[in-house]
Design an enzyme around this catalytic site. Structure first.
Site, short mmCIF file in Angstrom:
data_model
loop_
_atom_site.label_atom_id
_atom_site.label_comp_id
_atom_site.label_asym_id
_atom_site.label_seq_id
_atom_site.Cartn_x
_atom_site.Cartn_y
_atom_site.Cartn_z
N LYS A 24 0.78 -1.25 0.00
CA LYS A 24 0.00 0.00 0.00
C LYS A 24 0.81 1.30 0.00
O LYS A 24 0.51 2.22 0.74
CB LYS A 24 -0.90 0.04 1.24
CG LYS A 24 -1.93 -1.03 1.31
CD LYS A 24 -2.74 -0.95 2.58
CE LYS A 24 -1.92 -1.36 3.79
NZ LYS A 24 -2.76 -1.72 4.95
N ASP B 136 -5.01 -5.31 11.15
CA ASP B 136 -6.31 -4.61 11.22
C ASP B 136 -7.49 -5.56 11.01
O ASP B 136 -8.58 -5.34 11.55
CB ASP B 136 -6.37 -3.42 10.24
CG ASP B 136 -5.98 -3.76 8.82
OD1 ASP B 136 -5.58 -4.92 8.57
OD2 ASP B 136 -6.07 -2.88 7.95
C1 BGC Z 1 -1.84 -5.69 4.19
C2 BGC Z 1 -2.68 -6.37 5.25
C3 BGC Z 1 -3.80 -5.46 5.70
C4 BGC Z 1 -4.58 -4.95 4.49
C5 BGC Z 1 -5.71 -4.01 4.87
C6 BGC Z 1 -2.73 -5.14 3.08
O1 BGC Z 1 -1.95 -4.41 2.19
O2 BGC Z 1 -0.90 -6.60 3.65
O3 BGC Z 1 -1.88 -6.73 6.36
O4 BGC Z 1 -4.64 -6.17 6.55
O5 BGC Z 1 -3.72 -4.28 3.62
O6 BGC Z 1 -5.24 -2.88 5.54
#
Ligand code: BGC
Length: 478
Positions: free
Chosen positions: A176, A211
């Site tokens: 992200k 989360d």
């Molecule tokens: C992460 C997860 C997270 C999700 C939602 C993903 O990019 O790898 O760990 O739960 O985003 O935030």
């Protein structure tokens, strides 16, 4: 106050007629074909998802990592006390003070802090120094003084981490838009605790929580039949309650319960591209992202990426002189320039003249000339990208439901994230997908009960810190 589940999300208004020239119609048909997932194809994707889940439960280092969270058993509803939560990995950094009052009741006070792009991609030490400063100023702002005792904090760290205890783990990768150096292979709890210690901030990091795990817990606090927590937001992922006997790779020794929450990390599903309907526009996004070849499923279903997929489609139409008379703009030409929130506005737009769509294109994106046909084409593209995302999301939910045999008995699934909360008809489209995936269960949407779980990262992390405390009391060695 219990979590809010009432909300009003706009409905998506779909258009079927474009009224364009033959070349425009032919190109739109091609795009429709590329993004449409038939019920049969959706079933195939779900089956592959389920078999990848099983692989992840059986062995380490599989594509869907299926990470044991070390959160054992279920909530009792008796969890009470004051805890801090730190939330890193969504749109903002947040520090939250949570007062758990039992049986789904709680109050929260929180402050948001903006994490700059340079912090997101710089040295991880700078990131943690910044976080420690934020926590410090939060304590001052809220007059929190616990005397000599440290305040317990649940750390919601929404990135893949291999956990080894409820408050220990090694970071696997960034996702992200984060890409700090010096973090992979390190324990996020130790990095945070060290930064806090250096600044003499009296906080003890007692739980490390994804989360999705937090979302599951916060939903379960008021709905005991919850067996999954899901995020459809900037990124996507899910967690659910699994039987210990099915976690074949477990080497963590005896547990205090025969169930444990699994953080699936399903954003990586099908990185091998065996089954997902990846289009050239998805490939372009992936290639230009900071984590190419990773998180391919996440890139097809999450808020951070949907606008960018749509932008890639629109630019191809522009290049073929099939849209905006072949003109673009600086905004539309820029990576991430077509925000997913624009898609929300466009999907909700209705009426013949599509005024809102026109406004987004001419005012927000500065496209020089926008016709009604252009507006209809753009709306159709948003519909296709948004619908595909929701249908793929349904495949993930169906996979979880099948694995945990929750269809027979029914279950609640807590969902958080901007797409689920705000994107027009996202939930209805998921529900439609579930109807297709469970043709023999006429009341599937009553059995798999989706609902907004607000603030899993805050309340859920506090609950996790509370569970950690209880587990430590039950089993002194934890
Ligand atoms: C992460 C997860 C997270 C999700 C939602 C993903 O990019 O790898 O760990 O739960 O985003 O935030």
């Amino acid at each position: 106050m219990a979590s809010q589940t009432q909300r009003k999300v706009p409905v998506a208004h779909t258009i079927t007629t474009i009224g364009g020239t033959p070349p425009q119609e032919a190109m739109v048909d091609k795009i429709v074909k590329a993004f449409t997932i038939t019920p049969e194809y959706l079933e195939e994707i779900t089956q592959h998802f389920l078999s990848e889940m099983k692989k992840g439960l059986n062995e380490e280092d599989q594509t869907i990592a299926m990470i044991p969270s070390f959160v054992e058993g279920r909530l009792t509803g008796e969890e009470v006390g004051q805890f801090l939560a730190l939330d890193l990995g969504g749109t903002n950094l947040r520090v939250v003070l949570v007062d758990l009052q039992g049986r789904g009741n709680f109050t929260t006070k929180s402050t948001k802090y903006k994490v700059s792009d340079s912090l997101k991609t710089g040295d991880v030490k700078d990131l943690y120094n910044f976080i420690a400063d934020c926590i410090d100023s939060f304590l001052t702002e809220h007059n929190l003084d616990y005397g000599t005792a440290d305040i317990h904090l649940g750390y919601t760290f929404s990135f893949p981490v291999y956990q080894s205890k409820i408050n220990r783990g090694l970071q696997k990768q960034w996702t992200k838009g984060f890409n700090c150096s010096g973090a992979i292979g390190k324990d996020p709890v130790i990095l945070l605790q060290d930064a806090l210690a250096k600044k003499h901030v009296p906080v003890l990091v007692s739980a490390l929580v994804n989360d999705t795990v937090g979302t599951l817990l916060s939903n379960a606090y008021s709905k005991p039949d919850t067996n999954a927590g899901i995020i459809f937001g900037t990124g996507s992922n899910g967690a659910y309650i699994e039987k210990m006997s099915s976690i074949k790779k477990w080497k963590g020794g005896p547990t205090s319960s025969d169930e444990m929450i699994i953080n699936m990390e399903f954003g990586a599903f099908d990185n091998e591209r065996v089954v997902l309907p990846v289009t050239p526009w998805d490939n372009k996004l992936d290639r230009e992202s900071i984590n190419p070849h990773k998180q391919i499923f996440e890139k097809m279903i999450s808020g951070m990426y949907l606008g960018e997929i749509a932008r890639n489609v629109l630019l191809e139409l522009v290049d073929r002189t099939l849209l905006f008379e072949g003109y673009s703009s600086k905004e539309l030409n820029s990576q991430w320039g077509f925000e997913t929130t624009y898609m929300s506005t466009i999907e909700a737009d209705q009426g013949d003249s599509l005024k809102e769509t026109h406004r987004v294109l001419s005012s927000s994106l500065n496209i020089p000339k926008v016709s009604e046909v252009d507006c209809r084409i753009v709306k159709r593209v948003c519909d296709l990208v948004g619908t595909r995302a929701a249908r793929l999301a349904a495949a993930a939910i169906a996979g979880i439901a099948r694995q945990s045999s929750s269809v027979q008995n029914g279950c609640d699934i807590g969902i958080d994230g901007s797409l689920y909360e705000f994107y027009p008809s996202f939930e209805q489209r998921i529900e439609q997908g579930l109807v297709e995936l469970f043709p023999d269960v006429p009341d599937i949407n009553k059995r798999i009960r989706l609902g907004l779980a607000k603030d899993g990262s805050g309340v859920g992390a506090a609950l996790c810190a509370c569970v950690a405390k209880k587990m430590a009391e039950r089993r002194p060695s934890v």
